[in-house]
Design a protein around this motif. Structure first.
Motif, PDB file in Angstrom:
ATOM      1  N   LEU A  54      45.226   5.388 -22.752  1.00 17.22           N
ATOM      2  CA  LEU A  54      44.830   4.024 -22.401  1.00 17.22           C
ATOM      3  C   LEU A  54      43.792   3.993 -21.290  1.00 17.22           C
ATOM      4  O   LEU A  54      42.998   3.060 -21.198  1.00 17.22           O
ATOM      5  CB  LEU A  54      46.062   3.217 -21.988  1.00 17.22           C
ATOM      6  CG  LEU A  54      47.146   3.057 -23.052  1.00 17.22           C
ATOM      7  CD1 LEU A  54      48.336   2.290 -22.496  1.00 17.22           C
ATOM      8  CD2 LEU A  54      46.596   2.355 -24.290  1.00 17.22           C
ATOM      9  N   ASN A  55      43.805   5.016 -20.441  1.00 12.84           N
ATOM     10  CA  ASN A  55      42.882   5.081 -19.317  1.00 12.84           C
ATOM     11  C   ASN A  55      41.509   5.639 -19.721  1.00 12.84           C
ATOM     12  O   ASN A  55      40.570   5.585 -18.936  1.00 12.84           O
ATOM     13  CB  ASN A  55      43.497   5.943 -18.202  1.00 12.84           C
ATOM     14  CG  ASN A  55      42.698   5.890 -16.916  1.00 12.84           C
ATOM     15  OD1 ASN A  55      42.367   6.918 -16.345  1.00 12.84           O
ATOM     16  ND2 ASN A  55      42.372   4.700 -16.443  1.00 12.84           N
ATOM     17  N   GLY A  56      41.418   6.162 -20.946  1.00 11.68           N
ATOM     18  CA  GLY A  56      40.184   6.799 -21.396  1.00 11.68           C
ATOM     19  C   GLY A  56      39.130   5.797 -21.822  1.00 11.68           C
ATOM     20  O   GLY A  56      39.283   4.569 -21.730  1.00 11.68           O
ATOM     21  N   ALA A  57      38.034   6.330 -22.332  1.00 14.51           N
ATOM     22  CA  ALA A  57      36.876   5.500 -22.681  1.00 14.51           C
ATOM     23  C   ALA A  57      37.156   4.579 -23.862  1.00 14.51           C
ATOM     24  O   ALA A  57      36.479   3.564 -24.023  1.00 14.51           O
ATOM     25  CB  ALA A  57      35.681   6.395 -22.997  1.00 14.51           C
ATOM     26  N   SER A  58      38.147   4.909 -24.687  1.00  8.95           N
ATOM     27  CA  SER A  58      38.411   4.083 -25.867  1.00  8.95           C
ATOM     28  C   SER A  58      38.921   2.696 -25.489  1.00  8.95           C
ATOM     29  O   SER A  58      38.627   1.706 -26.166  1.00  8.95           O
ATOM     30  CB  SER A  58      39.424   4.775 -26.779  1.00  8.95           C
ATOM     31  OG  SER A  58      38.915   6.013 -27.242  1.00  8.95           O
ATOM     32  N   PHE A  59      39.712   2.589 -24.416  1.00 16.65           N
ATOM     33  CA  PHE A  59      40.300   1.311 -24.020  1.00 16.65           C
ATOM     34  C   PHE A  59      39.889   0.878 -22.610  1.00 16.65           C
ATOM     35  O   PHE A  59      39.927  -0.300 -22.289  1.00 16.65           O
ATOM     36  CB  PHE A  59      41.826   1.390 -24.101  1.00 16.65           C
ATOM     37  CG  PHE A  59      42.338   1.568 -25.494  1.00 16.65           C
ATOM     38  CD1 PHE A  59      42.529   0.478 -26.320  1.00 16.65           C
ATOM     39  CD2 PHE A  59      42.608   2.836 -25.998  1.00 16.65           C
ATOM     40  CE1 PHE A  59      42.993   0.636 -27.620  1.00 16.65           C
ATOM     41  CE2 PHE A  59      43.079   3.000 -27.287  1.00 16.65           C
ATOM     42  CZ  PHE A  59      43.265   1.900 -28.100  1.00 16.65           C
ATOM     43  N   ASN A  60      39.587   1.835 -21.743  1.00 19.35           N
ATOM     44  CA  ASN A  60      39.128   1.543 -20.379  1.00 19.35           C
ATOM     45  C   ASN A  60      40.142   0.747 -19.561  1.00 19.35           C
ATOM     46  O   ASN A  60      39.772  -0.086 -18.731  1.00 19.35           O
ATOM     47  CB  ASN A  60      37.788   0.791 -20.398  1.00 19.35           C
ATOM     48  CG  ASN A  60      36.623   1.715 -20.689  1.00 19.35           C
ATOM     49  OD1 ASN A  60      36.675   2.902 -20.354  1.00 19.35           O
ATOM     50  ND2 ASN A  60      35.592   1.194 -21.325  1.00 19.35           N
ATOM     51  N   TRP A  61      41.444   0.968 -19.782  1.00 16.51           N
ATOM     52  CA  TRP A  61      42.445   0.353 -18.912  1.00 16.51           C
ATOM     53  C   TRP A  61      42.413   1.079 -17.568  1.00 16.51           C
ATOM     54  O   TRP A  61      42.220   2.305 -17.517  1.00 16.51           O
ATOM     55  CB  TRP A  61      43.836   0.481 -19.523  1.00 16.51           C
ATOM     56  CG  TRP A  61      44.059  -0.357 -20.743  1.00 16.51           C
ATOM     57  CD1 TRP A  61      43.108  -0.837 -21.602  1.00 16.51           C
ATOM     58  CD2 TRP A  61      45.316  -0.803 -21.248  1.00 16.51           C
ATOM     59  NE1 TRP A  61      43.703  -1.542 -22.607  1.00 16.51           N
ATOM     60  CE2 TRP A  61      45.059  -1.550 -22.427  1.00 16.51           C
ATOM     61  CE3 TRP A  61      46.623  -0.648 -20.835  1.00 16.51           C
ATOM     62  CZ2 TRP A  61      46.070  -2.127 -23.178  1.00 16.51           C
ATOM     63  CZ3 TRP A  61      47.641  -1.226 -21.582  1.00 16.51           C
ATOM     64  CH2 TRP A  61      47.366  -1.963 -22.741  1.00 16.51           C
ATOM     65  N   ASP A  62      42.625   0.331 -16.485  1.00 18.61           N
ATOM     66  CA  ASP A  62      42.672   1.024 -15.203  1.00 18.61           C
ATOM     67  C   ASP A  62      44.010   1.748 -15.054  1.00 18.61           C
ATOM     68  O   ASP A  62      44.932   1.566 -15.864  1.00 18.61           O
ATOM     69  CB  ASP A  62      42.422   0.074 -14.035  1.00 18.61           C
ATOM     70  CG  ASP A  62      43.480  -1.013 -13.900  1.00 18.61           C
ATOM     71  OD1 ASP A  62      44.667  -0.741 -14.142  1.00 18.61           O
ATOM     72  OD2 ASP A  62      43.122  -2.151 -13.534  1.00 18.61           O
ATOM     73  N   GLY A  63      44.111   2.571 -14.038  1.00 15.26           N
ATOM     74  CA  GLY A  63      45.280   3.437 -13.897  1.00 15.26           C
ATOM     75  C   GLY A  63      46.581   2.684 -13.792  1.00 15.26           C
ATOM     76  O   GLY A  63      47.591   3.058 -14.408  1.00 15.26           O
TER      77      GLY A  63
END
Length: 575
Positions: A54-63
């Motif tokens: 979720l934190n990766g470039a596919s979704f860009n959720w913050d930590g």
């Protein structure tokens, strides 16, 4: 006739030759263990790198957003366990509940690989909106509002359905597997729970070594397709083995009966007010069995009394779960601030510079220290099954599951105590300004020059505690529960373990408030100004106090349980 009916309802569909019942029972138990291994491999495969996904470039959720989603998934997978147990006991039966749960598991887990590529994300989530350009914060006091994470409704819905399926399997497959060997004696049930726990950890090893590596180093499409394949194979094996399984029909819901009896016992005034409004719900208990299937009112009362005796024992195990789940939270945080070596070591001539520069190779994954816990369980379960249990039985030492659980609490206490001692030593280096910087992912941590391998003893002690606390705990919950409530009781057992995890997290949040031991806002993600050693010692004190309380409650339970036997009274019907 009743006994004959009970035997018929438990008879497998495949006719077996009378001379070889043990072979079929063991085959059925082996099929359950294989399903458990595949399901646990899928579960750990989903949860191991969910934050990274979720934190990766596919979704860009913050930590923080990604961490909250992972915590919601893990917490729900424990807290929803009573729901699956209740549905199996009341309406579905364990076999049908497991089948439907595996089917739901297969559908829900398919969402993750489906959203791992661009076209799949567009189909399920729509286009990702670009963040608008905005000026930076003019002052340090201003707060920025985090936008709603991309694809959050879809992913949260899928994760909650996945947690419901996993919790239902967790609460029903354990009891269902024990049903397969129940007629072979108490020793066979004890051996089944040993090997069940061994199978769980085999699934964890497969996920940590294979699935998590593929997700992190190759791609998430392949990495999340493997759990889907594991669930599909588990579903096929369970259906294929259904004809040889011993099955039990649902016995009817007892939740309403337990609630009524609880209100009558603890809140008589409230119950009297309710009886005035609804006289039909408080009719006197009939003396004869109801013609409808399910427990009679007299059996409801007996089961309620059993539940009242069981709950204090299981509730006093909650602080052990607070300690147990530290290996997935604060132990990991502590490890990030110890020196972590590279998988491929640098040239020794440049080792001093390498400690202060960005590493040229991959860091050893800190989560791989969980393998120390897993490996000790994989080694000790066969030792316990073939050597330790027979030896203890022969010497009449720790004869009951409750006594073994008390010993497991002691090892949990020792683990968190060792972690506190290591943290004190780490802080000594920090206070003398003897730290080294190491980059893990995108973050830089200031670590003490102590090797991360110093954490191995605390992980090993947690693994030993599982052998004596968690496995006998499963055996105790199954063997002491009335037959009509086994699924619900197993669900409560797993739910309380989730409560322990949440209490541990709540304690961390409380101590992270201004003025608390874990309040260190100037460290920017590091814990070098936190007193986490005091947190570990506080957990050790809580565990020691509740272990003494547990021993007292367990002693009372065993005395009450042995009293009917000494008076030659008939025992309860416990599956």
């Amino acid at each position: 006739m009743a006994a004959r009916g009970a035997r018929e309802e438990r008879r497998p569909l495949v006719a077996r030759r009378p001379r070889a019942p043990r072979r079929w029972r063991r085959t059925a138990a082996a099929a359950v263990l294989l399903v458990e291994t595949l399901e646990r491999a899928a579960f750990f495969g989903v949860s191991a790198n969910l934050v990274l996904y979720l934190n990766g470039a596919s979704f860009n959720w913050d930590g923080q957003q990604a961490s909250r989603a992972a915590l919601v998934f893990l917490g729900a997978s424990y807290l929803l366990a009573p729901v699956g147990g209740w549905l199996a006991d009341a309406y579905l039966g364990r076999s049908r509940a497991i089948t439907l749960s595996l089917l739901l598991y297969l559908v829900a887990s398919s969402l993750l690989p489906a959203t791992a590529f661009v076209d799949g994300r567009r189909s399920f989530c729509g286009e990702m909106t670009e963040s608008p350009l905005a000026p930076a914060c003019p002052s340090p006091d201003c707060t920025s509002i985090s936008p709603t994470p991309y694809c959050a409704p879809t992913l949260y819905s899928g994760l909650l359905l996945l947690a419901l399926a996993a919790s239902s399997i967790r609460s029903n497959l354990t009891s269902f597997g024990a049903d397969q060997v129940m007629d072979l004696g108490r020793h066979a049930s004890r051996r089944f729970f040993n090997w069940l726990y061994w199978s769980i950890n085999v699934g964890a090893v497969l996920s940590l070594l294979v699935v998590a590596f593929i997700q992190q180093n190759i791609n998430f499409l392949l990495g999340y397709s493997i759990p889907v394949g594991c669930v599909g194979l588990a579903f096929f094996i369970f259906l294929f083995a259904t004809p040889i399984f011993v099955t039990k029909p649902p016995t009817g819901s007892q939740v309403s009966s337990m609630v009524k009896l609880a209100l009558q016992s603890c809140c008589p005034r409230l119950w009297q007010q309710h009886s005035v409004r609804d006289p039909q719900s408080t009719q006197p208990l009939p003396n004869q069995r109801s013609p409808q299937p399910g427990p009679s009112p007299q059996e409801d009362m007996a089961n309620f009394q059993v539940l009242v005796k069981l709950l204090p024992v299981m509730v006093t195990l909650v602080p052990y779960w607070m300690v147990y789940f530290q290996m997935q939270s604060t132990y990991v945080l502590q490890g990030l601030h110890l020196r972590i070596p590279n998988i491929f070591p640098d040239n020794p001539a440049n080792s001093s510079a390498a400690l202060r520069a960005q590493p040229s190779g991959y860091k050893t994954p800190e989560a791989w220290l969980l393998l120390a816990n897993v490996v000790v369980v994989l080694i000790l379960v066969p030792v316990k099954d073939h050597l330790l249990d027979p030896l203890l039985l022969r010497c009449k030492l720790l004869p009951s599951a409750l006594q073994k659980m008390a010993l497991g609490m002691f090892f949990g206490f020792a683990s968190v105590l060792v972690a506190g001692g290591l943290e004190m030593e780490r802080l000594q280096y920090v206070h003398h300004n003897q730290t080294v910087s190491q980059q893990i992912g995108k973050d830089v941590y200031y670590a003490a020059p102590l090797s991360i391998w110093w954490q191995i003893p605390q992980y090993l002690l947690i693994g030993i505690s599982e052998i004596f606390a968690s496995i006998p705990g499963l055996e105790f919950a199954y063997s002491e529960a009335p037959r009509s409530m086994q699924g619900a009781i197993m669900g409560i057992f797993f739910c309380l373990s989730g409560v322990g995890s949440l209490l541990g997290s709540s304690l961390v949040a409380l101590l992270s408030l201004p003025g608390g031991w874990l309040y260190c806002p100037k460290d920017f993600g590091n814990i070098n100004n936190c007193r986490m050693d005091l947190y570990f010692f506080l957990l050790a004190g809580i565990q020691a106090a509740t272990a003494l309380l547990f021993m007292w409650i367990a002693g009372r339970y065993e005395r009450v349980a042995q009293a009917p036997i000494s008076q030659s009274c008939p025992s309860r019907d416990r599956g």
